[in-house]
Every structure is written in C-alpha cells, then in structure tokens.
Design a protein around this motif. Structure first.
Motif, PDB file in Angstrom:
ATOM      1  N   ALA A  89      89.450  78.725  12.454  1.00 28.22           N
ATOM      2  CA  ALA A  89      88.961  80.105  12.370  1.00 28.22           C
ATOM      3  C   ALA A  89      87.518  80.242  12.844  1.00 28.22           C
ATOM      4  CB  ALA A  89      89.120  80.626  10.950  1.00 28.22           C
ATOM      5  N   PHE A  90      86.630  79.397  12.339  1.00 29.27           N
ATOM      6  CA  PHE A  90      85.210  79.528  12.690  1.00 29.27           C
ATOM      7  C   PHE A  90      85.010  79.463  14.197  1.00 29.27           C
ATOM      8  CE2 PHE A  90      81.139  77.636  13.795  1.00 29.27           C
ATOM      9  CZ  PHE A  90      80.245  78.487  13.154  1.00 29.27           C
ATOM     10  N   ASN A  91      85.606  78.479  14.843  1.00 32.71           N
ATOM     11  CA  ASN A  91      85.458  78.315  16.287  1.00 32.71           C
ATOM     12  C   ASN A  91      86.024  79.508  17.040  1.00 32.71           C
ATOM     13  OD1 ASN A  91      84.785  76.777  18.698  1.00 32.71           O
ATOM     14  ND2 ASN A  91      86.984  76.445  18.935  1.00 32.71           N
ATOM     15  N   ASN A  92      87.186  79.993  16.606  1.00 34.59           N
ATOM     16  CA  ASN A  92      87.823  81.129  17.270  1.00 34.59           C
ATOM     17  C   ASN A  92      86.958  82.390  17.178  1.00 34.59           C
ATOM     18  OD1 ASN A  92      90.045  79.533  17.844  1.00 34.59           O
ATOM     19  ND2 ASN A  92      91.214  80.235  16.075  1.00 34.59           N
ATOM     20  N   ILE A  93      86.433  82.647  15.989  1.00 34.32           N
ATOM     21  CA  ILE A  93      85.593  83.830  15.786  1.00 34.32           C
ATOM     22  C   ILE A  93      84.320  83.720  16.630  1.00 34.32           C
ATOM     23  CG2 ILE A  93      84.278  85.171  14.094  1.00 34.32           C
ATOM     24  CD1 ILE A  93      86.301  83.960  11.975  1.00 34.32           C
ATOM     25  N   ASN A  94      83.717  82.547  16.622  1.00 36.07           N
ATOM     26  CA  ASN A  94      82.493  82.314  17.384  1.00 36.07           C
ATOM     27  C   ASN A  94      82.716  82.574  18.874  1.00 36.07           C
ATOM     28  OD1 ASN A  94      79.799  81.497  17.825  1.00 36.07           O
ATOM     29  ND2 ASN A  94      80.468  79.423  18.308  1.00 36.07           N
ATOM     30  N   ILE A  95      83.826  82.097  19.414  1.00 35.05           N
ATOM     31  CA  ILE A  95      84.140  82.311  20.834  1.00 35.05           C
ATOM     32  C   ILE A  95      84.239  83.796  21.147  1.00 35.05           C
ATOM     33  CG2 ILE A  95      85.949  82.035  22.584  1.00 35.05           C
ATOM     34  CD1 ILE A  95      86.520  79.266  21.307  1.00 35.05           C
ATOM     35  N   CYS A  96      84.894  84.549  20.274  1.00 38.44           N
ATOM     36  CA  CYS A  96      85.038  85.991  20.485  1.00 38.44           C
ATOM     37  C   CYS A  96      83.680  86.685  20.481  1.00 38.44           C
ATOM     38  CB  CYS A  96      85.931  86.597  19.411  1.00 38.44           C
ATOM     39  SG  CYS A  96      87.665  86.105  19.515  1.00 38.44           S
ATOM     40  N   ILE A  97      82.841  86.361  19.508  1.00 42.41           N
ATOM     41  CA  ILE A  97      81.531  86.997  19.423  1.00 42.41           C
ATOM     42  C   ILE A  97      80.672  86.627  20.628  1.00 42.41           C
ATOM     43  CG2 ILE A  97      79.385  87.123  18.087  1.00 42.41           C
ATOM     44  CD1 ILE A  97      81.093  86.730  15.554  1.00 42.41           C
ATOM     45  N   GLU A  98      80.722  85.359  21.050  1.00 47.36           N
ATOM     46  CA  GLU A  98      79.961  84.917  22.220  1.00 47.36           C
ATOM     47  C   GLU A  98      80.383  85.676  23.477  1.00 47.36           C
ATOM     48  OE1 GLU A  98      77.502  82.805  22.672  1.00 47.36           O
ATOM     49  OE2 GLU A  98      77.303  81.955  20.655  1.00 47.36           O
ATOM     50  N   ASN A  99      81.639  86.113  23.524  1.00 42.92           N
ATOM     51  CA  ASN A  99      82.161  86.846  24.678  1.00 42.92           C
ATOM     52  C   ASN A  99      82.169  88.353  24.472  1.00 42.92           C
ATOM     53  OD1 ASN A  99      83.395  84.924  26.920  1.00 42.92           O
ATOM     54  ND2 ASN A  99      83.748  83.935  24.939  1.00 42.92           N
ATOM     55  N   ASN A 100      81.436  88.802  23.437  1.00 40.74           N
ATOM     56  CA  ASN A 100      81.271  90.232  23.169  1.00 40.74           C
ATOM     57  C   ASN A 100      82.610  90.927  22.905  1.00 40.74           C
ATOM     58  OD1 ASN A 100      79.566  92.474  22.768  1.00 40.74           O
ATOM     59  ND2 ASN A 100      79.915  93.187  24.857  1.00 40.74           N
ATOM     60  N   ILE A 101      83.530  90.223  22.249  1.00 38.76           N
ATOM     61  CA  ILE A 101      84.826  90.791  21.884  1.00 38.76           C
ATOM     62  C   ILE A 101      84.818  91.061  20.383  1.00 38.76           C
ATOM     63  CG2 ILE A 101      87.327  90.471  21.854  1.00 38.76           C
ATOM     64  CD1 ILE A 101      86.154  90.595  24.656  1.00 38.76           C
ATOM     65  N   PRO A 102      84.984  92.311  19.949  1.00 31.90           N
ATOM     66  CA  PRO A 102      85.111  92.586  18.513  1.00 31.90           C
ATOM     67  C   PRO A 102      86.283  91.791  17.941  1.00 31.90           C
ATOM     68  CG  PRO A 102      84.859  94.637  19.749  1.00 31.90           C
ATOM     69  CD  PRO A 102      85.079  93.542  20.758  1.00 31.90           C
ATOM     70  N   VAL A 103      86.090  91.211  16.768  1.00 31.27           N
ATOM     71  CA  VAL A 103      87.133  90.352  16.204  1.00 31.27           C
ATOM     72  C   VAL A 103      87.444  90.743  14.767  1.00 31.27           C
ATOM     73  CG1 VAL A 103      85.420  88.560  15.692  1.00 31.27           C
ATOM     74  CG2 VAL A 103      87.826  87.958  15.732  1.00 31.27           C
ATOM     75  N   VAL A 104      88.736  90.844  14.491  1.00 31.91           N
ATOM     76  CA  VAL A 104      89.270  91.088  13.155  1.00 31.91           C
ATOM     77  C   VAL A 104      89.884  89.783  12.684  1.00 31.91           C
ATOM     78  CG1 VAL A 104      91.077  92.285  11.861  1.00 31.91           C
ATOM     79  CG2 VAL A 104      89.723  93.538  13.556  1.00 31.91           C
ATOM     80  N   CYS A 105      89.453  89.296  11.523  1.00 32.60           N
ATOM     81  CA  CYS A 105      89.937  87.994  11.040  1.00 32.60           C
ATOM     82  C   CYS A 105      90.583  88.121   9.670  1.00 32.60           C
ATOM     83  CB  CYS A 105      88.779  87.000  10.975  1.00 32.60           C
ATOM     84  SG  CYS A 105      89.222  85.405  10.242  1.00 32.60           S
TER      85      CYS A 105
END
Length: 234
Positions: A54-70
């Motif tokens: 989860a942590f890695n997935n969320i981080n990747i989304c934020i780094e790519n400016n993609i809003p993320v719902v977890c």
C-alpha cells in the motif's frame, strides 16, 4: 472519469463493476505496483492491495500527481509519512478503513453513543466483535480499530486489547475469520443493569465499492488529505 485500480482481487473487481455502472472508464488494473506510464491516463487511482504494497502504491500515485483513494488496512504505521509526502507534493489522498456509507454513519453513531455514556463510563464494559472472511490479512480489522479509537478519544477507555483477558480500562476486541463472511461489526456496552448493542453487517462488497467510487468522484479536482467524513459531510 478514468480510474486506475491498484489491487485487482475480489474488491478490485467489485470496484471495476461499480465504476462501469457509474459510467467511468478503467484505464489500468493490476495486482502489481503501477508505474508512471500505466498511470498516464488516470484521473484518480483506487488502491485496495495488501499491507506490504500500500505505502509504495500510494507514494507512486502522489509522485505522479494522481489523486488516490485507499482502502487497504494494516499499513497505518506509515500513514504519517504519506501525509508528509502528500503535503510536500501538494497531492490528493483519501483514506478510509471502510468505504461503506452505512458503516461511516455507524462510526458516527458509535462516537455519539460513547460520548453520551462517558459520564457513566465506570459502569460499562465495552466489547467489539468483528467477523471477516479467512483471506483477510490484518487482525483486528481496521474498522474495529476505528470504532475502538472513537471510544478511546471520548475517554471511556484508555486502550484496547485483542482476544485476551482485559482490565476495566480496556476495550476487548474479538476477531473471527470465517468462510465467505463479508463483514460484521458489533459494539456492546454492558453494565450490571443493561446492555446497549449496535451492529453493522455487510452482505457483499458492493457497498464498499460504491463508497470508494463515490470518494473517487469527490476528490478528483481537490488537493489535500481527506476521509469519508468530508465526502459524506458528517
């Protein structure tokens, strides 16, 4: 809206189904962590993977400016790091241990009930029981912990304990794993003269998936860190 689904198990497939019913497109789905190319066309990512990813997935989304719902539970010891990353990158992140609209209202009922009982808390023992399918990895459930923390925040008890003998200042959480059980949460306030019990039972995953898609629709053009409280206005 183009949605990336990270974690394509039973929950991911339910999210895909509800997203299409609500006229959204699926731009990416996988059980593996995404890359910047796979997220290229996504407006929002919905992350339901496993605690280790989860942590890695969320981080990747934020780094790519993609809003993320977890909705992945069991990783929250790193939650503060995600908050820091999100603030630094001016990103968008929404987390909930349970996206069911009914359960989020249940949270509020439990919070209010424990607040009303606080003046009489010495008279009440508190027990939370949660039942899920055998594939669920974390124990107790993230939902049970939210219920317990709401009670603790209202100062009725000081801490919680899992499946063991407790003291008067603890909330006993009983976790059970049974075949094909989507999710039951029961909170019992018990004294020598009365019992007060509230219960939520999910019959399938569609309630969780619907709430997750509603959350994804809500955060699409926002910046910041959110929960279902903001989505539902409660």
């Amino acid at each position: 809206m183009n949605i990336a689904i990270i974690g394509y198990g039973k929950m991911g497939k339910s999210i895909e189904k509800i997203a299409k019913i609500r006229n959204h497109q699926i731009s990416f789905f996988s059980n593996k962590s995404p890359c910047n190319i796979s997220l290229k066309n996504a407006d929002v990512a919905v992350e339901f993977s496993c605690p280790d990813s989860a942590f890695n997935n969320i981080n990747i989304c934020i780094e790519n400016n993609i809003p993320v719902v977890c909705g992945t539970t069991g990783w929250l010891e790193k939650f503060h790091l995600i908050k820091d990353i999100c603030k630094k990158k001016n990103g968008t992140f929404l987390y909930s241990s349970n996206f069911s609209i009914g359960m989020n209202i249940f949270y509020e009922i439990n919070h209010k009930l424990s607040k009303l009982l606080f003046p009489y808390s010495i008279n009440y023992e508190i027990k939370i029981e949660e039942i899920h399918h055998k594939e669920k990895m974390d124990r107790p459930s993230g939902t049970a912990l939210v219920l317990a923390k709401n009670i603790i925040n209202n100062k009725m008890k000081k801490t919680w304990i899992l499946d063991k003998k407790k003291t008067k200042n603890q909330i006993l959480i009983i976790s059970k794993r049974l075949d094909n059980e989507t999710g039951i949460h029961r909170v019992l306030y018990q004294s020598k003269i009365e019992n007060i019990e509230i219960k939520h039972q999910a019959y399938n995953r569609e309630g969780f998936a619907t709430g997750a898609i509603i959350a994804a629709e809500w955060i699409k053009d926002k910046k910041g860190i959110f929960s279902m409280k903001e989505v539902l206005g409660i």
